[in-house]
Design a protein around this motif. Structure first.
Motif, mmCIF file in Angstrom:
data_model
loop_
_atom_site.group_PDB
_atom_site.id
_atom_site.type_symbol
_atom_site.label_atom_id
_atom_site.label_comp_id
_atom_site.label_asym_id
_atom_site.label_seq_id
_atom_site.Cartn_x
_atom_site.Cartn_y
_atom_site.Cartn_z
ATOM 1 N N ALA A 12 -4.334 -4.807 28.728
ATOM 2 C CA ALA A 12 -3.625 -3.569 28.387
ATOM 3 C C ALA A 12 -3.793 -3.247 26.911
ATOM 4 O O ALA A 12 -4.033 -2.088 26.530
ATOM 5 C CB ALA A 12 -2.151 -3.685 28.743
ATOM 6 N N ALA A 13 -3.675 -4.250 26.035
ATOM 7 C CA ALA A 13 -3.849 -4.026 24.596
ATOM 8 C C ALA A 13 -5.290 -3.630 24.289
ATOM 9 O O ALA A 13 -5.536 -2.728 23.489
ATOM 10 C CB ALA A 13 -3.458 -5.270 23.817
ATOM 11 N N ALA A 14 -6.243 -4.301 24.924
ATOM 12 C CA ALA A 14 -7.654 -3.965 24.702
ATOM 13 C C ALA A 14 -7.947 -2.547 25.176
ATOM 14 O O ALA A 14 -8.701 -1.805 24.527
ATOM 15 C CB ALA A 14 -8.549 -4.972 25.418
ATOM 16 N N SER A 15 -7.350 -2.143 26.275
ATOM 17 C CA SER A 15 -7.552 -0.786 26.784
ATOM 18 C C SER A 15 -6.978 0.246 25.824
ATOM 19 O O SER A 15 -7.597 1.295 25.569
ATOM 20 C CB SER A 15 -6.901 -0.648 28.160
ATOM 21 N N ALA A 16 -5.783 -0.024 25.254
ATOM 22 C CA ALA A 16 -5.177 0.908 24.305
ATOM 23 C C ALA A 16 -6.022 1.019 23.047
ATOM 24 O O ALA A 16 -6.251 2.124 22.533
ATOM 25 C CB ALA A 16 -3.760 0.460 23.953
ATOM 26 N N LEU A 17 -6.504 -0.115 22.534
ATOM 27 C CA LEU A 17 -7.361 -0.085 21.349
ATOM 28 C C LEU A 17 -8.672 0.653 21.621
ATOM 29 O O LEU A 17 -9.174 1.384 20.772
ATOM 30 C CB LEU A 17 -7.631 -1.510 20.863
ATOM 31 N N GLU A 18 -9.215 0.477 22.806
ATOM 32 C CA GLU A 18 -10.452 1.191 23.168
ATOM 33 C C GLU A 18 -10.199 2.694 23.243
ATOM 34 O O GLU A 18 -11.015 3.505 22.792
ATOM 35 C CB GLU A 18 -10.968 0.674 24.510
ATOM 36 N N TRP A 19 -9.046 3.103 23.762
ATOM 37 C CA TRP A 19 -8.723 4.523 23.841
ATOM 38 C C TRP A 19 -8.632 5.122 22.445
ATOM 39 O O TRP A 19 -9.157 6.212 22.190
ATOM 40 C CB TRP A 19 -7.390 4.707 24.582
ATOM 41 N N TRP A 20 -7.939 4.439 21.506
ATOM 42 C CA TRP A 20 -7.828 4.940 20.141
ATOM 43 C C TRP A 20 -9.188 4.996 19.455
ATOM 44 O O TRP A 20 -9.471 5.932 18.703
ATOM 45 C CB TRP A 20 -6.863 4.081 19.325
ATOM 46 N N ASP A 26 -10.247 4.909 13.392
ATOM 47 C CA ASP A 26 -10.995 3.707 13.033
ATOM 48 C C ASP A 26 -10.289 2.839 12.003
ATOM 49 O O ASP A 26 -10.793 1.790 11.628
ATOM 50 C CB ASP A 26 -12.392 4.072 12.542
ATOM 51 N N THR A 27 -9.116 3.248 11.518
ATOM 52 C CA THR A 27 -8.345 2.414 10.600
ATOM 53 C C THR A 27 -6.894 2.382 11.073
ATOM 54 O O THR A 27 -6.424 3.314 11.732
ATOM 55 C CB THR A 27 -8.369 2.968 9.157
#
Length: 93
Positions: A12-20, A26-27
């Motif tokens: 879930a965290a990886a998916s949220a980071l990928e969406w952003w 990028d920062t």
């Protein structure tokens, strides 16, 4: 019965980071470093405060004020709206 109760927080965290990242973020905060413990900068004050010249101030007595309020010297005289006259009543004790 229907819904999978297994939640992978890592996915879930990886998916949220990928969406952003796909959205262009990028920062985390800013490109430049910031001292989060520094005192905030003082607010910017206006250089000068404008006010009406003393000649355009309203009169001191109630009758003179009511006459001035319905005249052409009031700030609202140039507005495209009608003015409602005020009727002063004496307070009886």
């Amino acid at each position: 019965m229907g819904a999978d109760q297994h939640i992978s927080w890592h996915e879930a965290a990886a998916s949220a980071l990928e969406w952003w990242a796909d959205a262009g973020v990028d920062t985390l905060v800013e490109d430049e470093l910031r001292d989060w413990f520094a005192a905030p900068a003082p607010p910017v004050r206006p250089l000068a405060v404008t006010s009406a010249p003393p000649a355009n101030l309203p009169p001191d007595t109630l009758d003179a004020f009511l006459t001035w309020r319905m005249g052409e010297a009031v700030p609202e005289a140039s507005w495209n709206a009608g003015r409602v006259p005020v009727v002063a009543q004496k307070i009886r004790r």
